[in-house]
Design a protein around this motif. Structure first.
Motif, PDB file in Angstrom:
ATOM      1  N   ASP A  42       0.791  -1.132   0.046  1.00 21.47           N
ATOM      2  CA  ASP A  42      -0.140  -0.034   0.139  1.00 21.47           C
ATOM      3  C   ASP A  42       1.035   1.409  -0.181  1.00 21.47           C
ATOM      4  OD1 ASP A  42      -1.216   2.458   1.834  1.00 21.47           O
ATOM      5  OD2 ASP A  42      -2.709   1.094   0.954  1.00 21.47           O
ATOM      6  N   LYS A  43       0.621   2.008  -1.069  1.00 21.16           N
ATOM      7  CA  LYS A  43       1.715   3.052  -1.302  1.00 21.16           C
ATOM      8  C   LYS A  43       1.711   4.206  -0.153  1.00 21.16           C
ATOM      9  CE  LYS A  43       3.877   6.140  -4.496  1.00 21.16           C
ATOM     10  NZ  LYS A  43       3.727   7.416  -5.274  1.00 21.16           N
ATOM     11  N   SER A  44       0.491   4.415   0.164  1.00 19.56           N
ATOM     12  CA  SER A  44       0.376   5.591   1.360  1.00 19.56           C
ATOM     13  C   SER A  44       1.122   4.876   2.768  1.00 19.56           C
ATOM     14  CB  SER A  44      -1.029   6.016   1.671  1.00 19.56           C
ATOM     15  OG  SER A  44      -1.817   5.189   2.070  1.00 19.56           O
ATOM     16  N   LEU A  45       0.747   3.646   3.031  1.00 23.17           N
ATOM     17  CA  LEU A  45       1.188   3.120   4.093  1.00 23.17           C
ATOM     18  C   LEU A  45       2.819   2.996   4.305  1.00 23.17           C
ATOM     19  CD1 LEU A  45       0.608   1.740   6.706  1.00 23.17           C
ATOM     20  CD2 LEU A  45       0.292  -0.457   5.679  1.00 23.17           C
ATOM     21  N   ARG A  80      12.642  -2.291   6.978  1.00 21.43           N
ATOM     22  CA  ARG A  80      12.218  -3.607   7.002  1.00 21.43           C
ATOM     23  C   ARG A  80      11.403  -3.953   7.970  1.00 21.43           C
ATOM     24  NH1 ARG A  80      13.347  -8.629   7.570  1.00 21.43           N
ATOM     25  NH2 ARG A  80      12.384 -10.278   6.287  1.00 21.43           N
ATOM     26  N   HIS A  81      12.210  -3.916   9.241  1.00 23.29           N
ATOM     27  CA  HIS A  81      11.564  -4.339  10.770  1.00 23.29           C
ATOM     28  C   HIS A  81      10.451  -3.652  10.825  1.00 23.29           C
ATOM     29  CE1 HIS A  81      14.398  -7.592  11.660  1.00 23.29           C
ATOM     30  NE2 HIS A  81      15.153  -6.933  11.359  1.00 23.29           N
ATOM     31  N   LEU A  82      10.476  -2.266  10.472  1.00 21.16           N
ATOM     32  CA  LEU A  82       9.312  -1.396  11.034  1.00 21.16           C
ATOM     33  C   LEU A  82       8.211  -1.575   9.951  1.00 21.16           C
ATOM     34  CD1 LEU A  82       8.643   1.253  12.581  1.00 21.16           C
ATOM     35  CD2 LEU A  82       9.382   2.504  10.776  1.00 21.16           C
ATOM     36  N   ALA A  83       8.624  -2.004   8.432  1.00 22.17           N
ATOM     37  CA  ALA A  83       7.469  -2.335   7.710  1.00 22.17           C
ATOM     38  C   ALA A  83       6.680  -3.427   8.285  1.00 22.17           C
ATOM     39  CB  ALA A  83       7.939  -2.412   6.376  1.00 22.17           C
ATOM     40  N   LEU A  84       7.646  -4.606   8.517  1.00 25.27           N
ATOM     41  CA  LEU A  84       7.044  -5.935   8.987  1.00 25.27           C
ATOM     42  C   LEU A  84       6.212  -5.880  10.490  1.00 25.27           C
ATOM     43  CD1 LEU A  84      10.083  -8.276   8.500  1.00 25.27           C
ATOM     44  CD2 LEU A  84       7.927  -8.262   7.328  1.00 25.27           C
ATOM     45  N   ASN A  85       6.784  -4.933  11.169  1.00 25.28           N
ATOM     46  CA  ASN A  85       5.647  -4.733  12.570  1.00 25.28           C
ATOM     47  C   ASN A  85       4.367  -3.876  12.089  1.00 25.28           C
ATOM     48  OD1 ASN A  85       7.531  -5.841  14.311  1.00 25.28           O
ATOM     49  ND2 ASN A  85       8.663  -3.931  14.648  1.00 25.28           N
ATOM     50  N   ASN A  89       0.984  -5.662  12.952  1.00 27.74           N
ATOM     51  CA  ASN A  89      -0.079  -5.068  13.766  1.00 27.74           C
ATOM     52  C   ASN A  89      -1.454  -4.761  12.974  1.00 27.74           C
ATOM     53  OD1 ASN A  89       1.687  -5.074  15.865  1.00 27.74           O
ATOM     54  ND2 ASN A  89       2.603  -3.089  15.507  1.00 27.74           N
ATOM     55  N   HIS A  90      -1.334  -4.459  11.621  1.00 28.91           N
ATOM     56  CA  HIS A  90      -2.397  -4.081  10.891  1.00 28.91           C
ATOM     57  C   HIS A  90      -3.116  -5.156  10.867  1.00 28.91           C
ATOM     58  CE1 HIS A  90      -4.789  -2.261   7.662  1.00 28.91           C
ATOM     59  NE2 HIS A  90      -4.649  -3.297   7.098  1.00 28.91           N
ATOM     60  N   GLU A  93      -5.529  -6.042  13.711  1.00 23.58           N
ATOM     61  CA  GLU A  93      -7.002  -5.197  13.857  1.00 23.58           C
ATOM     62  C   GLU A  93      -8.049  -5.950  13.499  1.00 23.58           C
ATOM     63  OE1 GLU A  93      -6.229  -1.509  12.008  1.00 23.58           O
ATOM     64  OE2 GLU A  93      -4.339  -0.855  13.386  1.00 23.58           O
ATOM     65  N   VAL A  94      -9.148  -5.718  14.152  1.00 25.82           N
ATOM     66  CA  VAL A  94     -10.433  -6.552  13.640  1.00 25.82           C
ATOM     67  C   VAL A  94     -11.442  -5.234  13.614  1.00 25.82           C
ATOM     68  CG1 VAL A  94     -12.288  -7.961  14.322  1.00 25.82           C
ATOM     69  CG2 VAL A  94      -9.780  -8.446  15.235  1.00 25.82           C
ATOM     70  N   PRO A  95     -11.833  -5.168  12.143  1.00 22.40           N
ATOM     71  CA  PRO A  95     -12.740  -4.139  12.019  1.00 22.40           C
ATOM     72  C   PRO A  95     -14.282  -4.475  12.478  1.00 22.40           C
ATOM     73  CG  PRO A  95     -12.317  -5.233   9.971  1.00 22.40           C
ATOM     74  CD  PRO A  95     -11.328  -5.673  10.921  1.00 22.40           C
ATOM     75  N   LEU A  96     -14.885  -3.561  13.128  1.00 24.81           N
ATOM     76  CA  LEU A  96     -16.381  -3.962  13.843  1.00 24.81           C
ATOM     77  C   LEU A  96     -17.344  -3.104  12.861  1.00 24.81           C
ATOM     78  CD1 LEU A  96     -15.393  -3.297  17.375  1.00 24.81           C
ATOM     79  CD2 LEU A  96     -15.564  -5.337  16.444  1.00 24.81           C
ATOM     80  N   GLY A  97     -18.338  -4.047  12.819  1.00 30.15           N
ATOM     81  CA  GLY A  97     -19.386  -3.629  11.769  1.00 30.15           C
ATOM     82  C   GLY A  97     -20.615  -3.013  12.943  1.00 30.15           C
ATOM     83  N   GLU A  98     -21.848  -2.601  12.271  1.00 24.54           N
ATOM     84  CA  GLU A  98     -22.750  -1.864  12.965  1.00 24.54           C
ATOM     85  C   GLU A  98     -23.197  -2.905  14.199  1.00 24.54           C
ATOM     86  OE1 GLU A  98     -25.768  -0.062  10.677  1.00 24.54           O
ATOM     87  OE2 GLU A  98     -24.221   0.656   9.457  1.00 24.54           O
ATOM     88  N   GLU A  99     -23.148  -3.907  13.893  1.00 25.29           N
ATOM     89  CA  GLU A  99     -23.673  -5.114  14.877  1.00 25.29           C
ATOM     90  C   GLU A  99     -22.969  -5.098  16.091  1.00 25.29           C
ATOM     91  OE1 GLU A  99     -20.920  -7.366  12.406  1.00 25.29           O
ATOM     92  OE2 GLU A  99     -22.664  -6.014  12.019  1.00 25.29           O
TER      93      GLU A  99
END
Length: 173
Positions: A42-45, A80-85, A89-90, A93-99
């Motif tokens: 992902d370019k911006s990331l 490289r280590h920063l990118a891997l971390n 970590n990304h 993350e668990v995206p939550l829906g409205e429910e």
């Protein structure tokens, strides 16, 4: 033929020479972006990762040890280590829906109670071991970075972290 002196550049960064950091950026930012992009996809990331890597390089330049490898390798390793971390970590993350929104208020209370329990459990650890845990899980340091920072053998740091995590799990149960 001009050969960029990475080691001298890092030494200058360690002395606070901002021009050296700019030279390093001009020398390798596009290649470091390529490294981060291959990992993050992902370019911006990837751009954020490179930005953070240069901050980490600037702050950590004094910790570079030429007996452990090349300066250029160290710069690429930091990125490289920063990118891997970041990627690791990304994916945690668990995206939550409205429910899940209605459950959130109840969980917020439970989370606050557990956070207090974590603090209490951390306080029960030996200070050196607590420091290792915080460096690893809050600051994001690798085991070897913690060992260098605390001037403690790597095996000891790994054992402290392993035992401390076990003690925290038991305390939280």
């Amino acid at each position: 033929m001009y050969v960029f002196d990475y080691e001298a550049c890092l030494q200058a960064c360690a002395r606070g020479d901002q021009r050296a950091l700019r030279q390093l950026y001009e020398q390798d930012s596009s290649r470091l972006l390529g490294v981060a992009l291959r990992i993050a996809r992902d370019k911006s990331l990837a751009e954020d990762i490179v930005h953070d890597a240069f901050i980490k390089i600037w702050r950590g330049a004094g910790s570079f040890d030429p007996s452990r490898g090349s300066a250029r390798g160290w710069v690429f390793s930091v990125t490289r280590h920063l990118a891997l971390n970041v990627v690791r970590n990304h994916y945690r993350e668990v995206p939550l829906g409205e429910e899940h929104e209605q459950v959130a208020a109840t969980e917020t209370f439970e989370f606050s109670a557990r956070a207090g329990q974590v603090h209490t459990c951390l306080e029960q650890l030996d200070p050196a071991r607590r420091t290792c845990i915080l460096h690893a899980y809050v600051d994001g340091y690798s085991h070897s970075e913690i060992a260098r920072k605390l001037d403690t053998p790597l095996g000891t740091v790994k054992a402290w972290i392993k035992r401390s995590l076990a003690a925290l799990r038991e305390c939280m149960a």
